[in-house]
Design a protein around this motif. Structure first.
Motif, PDB file in Angstrom:
ATOM      1  N   HIS A   5       4.106   2.363   7.233  1.00  0.00           N
ATOM      2  CA  HIS A   5       4.472   1.310   6.288  1.00  0.00           C
ATOM      3  C   HIS A   5       5.879   0.854   6.618  1.00  0.00           C
ATOM      4  O   HIS A   5       6.830   1.612   6.450  1.00  0.00           O
ATOM      5  N   ALA A   6       6.006  -0.365   7.104  1.00  0.00           N
ATOM      6  CA  ALA A   6       7.320  -0.940   7.447  1.00  0.00           C
ATOM      7  C   ALA A   6       7.721  -1.868   6.307  1.00  0.00           C
ATOM      8  O   ALA A   6       7.497  -3.079   6.354  1.00  0.00           O
ATOM      9  N   SER A   7       8.327  -1.303   5.265  1.00  0.00           N
ATOM     10  CA  SER A   7       8.638  -2.082   4.066  1.00  0.00           C
ATOM     11  C   SER A   7       9.722  -3.120   4.322  1.00  0.00           C
ATOM     12  O   SER A   7       9.740  -4.153   3.655  1.00  0.00           O
ATOM     13  N   ASP A   8      10.609  -2.871   5.284  1.00  0.00           N
ATOM     14  CA  ASP A   8      11.675  -3.829   5.549  1.00  0.00           C
ATOM     15  C   ASP A   8      11.153  -5.154   6.098  1.00  0.00           C
ATOM     16  O   ASP A   8      11.772  -6.196   5.907  1.00  0.00           O
ATOM     17  N   ILE A   9       9.988  -5.150   6.750  1.00  0.00           N
ATOM     18  CA  ILE A   9       9.379  -6.404   7.223  1.00  0.00           C
ATOM     19  C   ILE A   9       8.105  -6.737   6.453  1.00  0.00           C
ATOM     20  O   ILE A   9       7.456  -7.734   6.731  1.00  0.00           O
ATOM     21  N   GLY A  10       7.737  -5.900   5.500  1.00  0.00           N
ATOM     22  CA  GLY A  10       6.572  -6.152   4.651  1.00  0.00           C
ATOM     23  C   GLY A  10       5.249  -6.080   5.387  1.00  0.00           C
ATOM     24  O   GLY A  10       4.430  -6.986   5.280  1.00  0.00           O
ATOM     25  N   ALA A  11       5.060  -4.974   6.133  1.00  0.00           N
ATOM     26  CA  ALA A  11       3.826  -4.864   6.912  1.00  0.00           C
ATOM     27  C   ALA A  11       3.357  -3.418   7.008  1.00  0.00           C
ATOM     28  O   ALA A  11       4.138  -2.487   6.857  1.00  0.00           O
ATOM     29  N   PHE A  12       2.051  -3.276   7.252  1.00  0.00           N
ATOM     30  CA  PHE A  12       1.446  -1.990   7.587  1.00  0.00           C
ATOM     31  C   PHE A  12       1.028  -2.049   9.050  1.00  0.00           C
ATOM     32  O   PHE A  12       0.540  -3.070   9.516  1.00  0.00           O
TER      33      PHE A  12
END
Length: 115
Positions: free
Chosen positions: A80-87
């Motif tokens: 989960h890459a929350s800083d770019i808003g992606a899984f």
């Protein structure tokens, strides 16, 4: 203060202080869970299974929020890459899918990486 143990088709949530089982989500998938990840806020969990299905669930009640794009092989990694808003989900089919992390609505496949 809890920890999760995915095994088979169920997930157990344990109290980290007492060691007691708090909740059991049974038959959350139809095939064996092969990848598990909590999101960065610890409010949702993402599971991948041996059939290539990837789904997002609510931690509190185990309700399915939505499905992410399905792989054609066993899912082996979830990020989960929350800083770019992606899984990011990777599977044995040599594909990595980048999916938009939007709270509501259908999942949007942003990019596919072939390894």
């Amino acid at each position: 203060m809890a920890f999760f143990t995915p095994a088979g088709t169920k997930i157990k949530i344990w109290n980290a202080l007492t060691g007691d089982v708090k909740k059991i989500y049974s038959d959350i998938t139809t095939t064996e869970i092969t990848a598990f990840k909590l999101d960065n806020l610890d409010k949702r969990f993402i599971i991948g299974d041996s059939s290539g299905t990837v789904a997002l669930f609510n931690v509190i009640n185990g309700a399915k929020i939505k499905n992410l794009p399905k792989h054609s092989g066993e899912v082996v990694a979830i990020v989960h890459a929350s800083d770019i808003g992606a899984f990011f989900t990777g599977s044995m089919d040599n594909n990595v899918f980048m999916t938009l992390d939007n709270e509501f609505g259908e999942s949007v496949l942003l990019r596919t990486f072939i390894i």
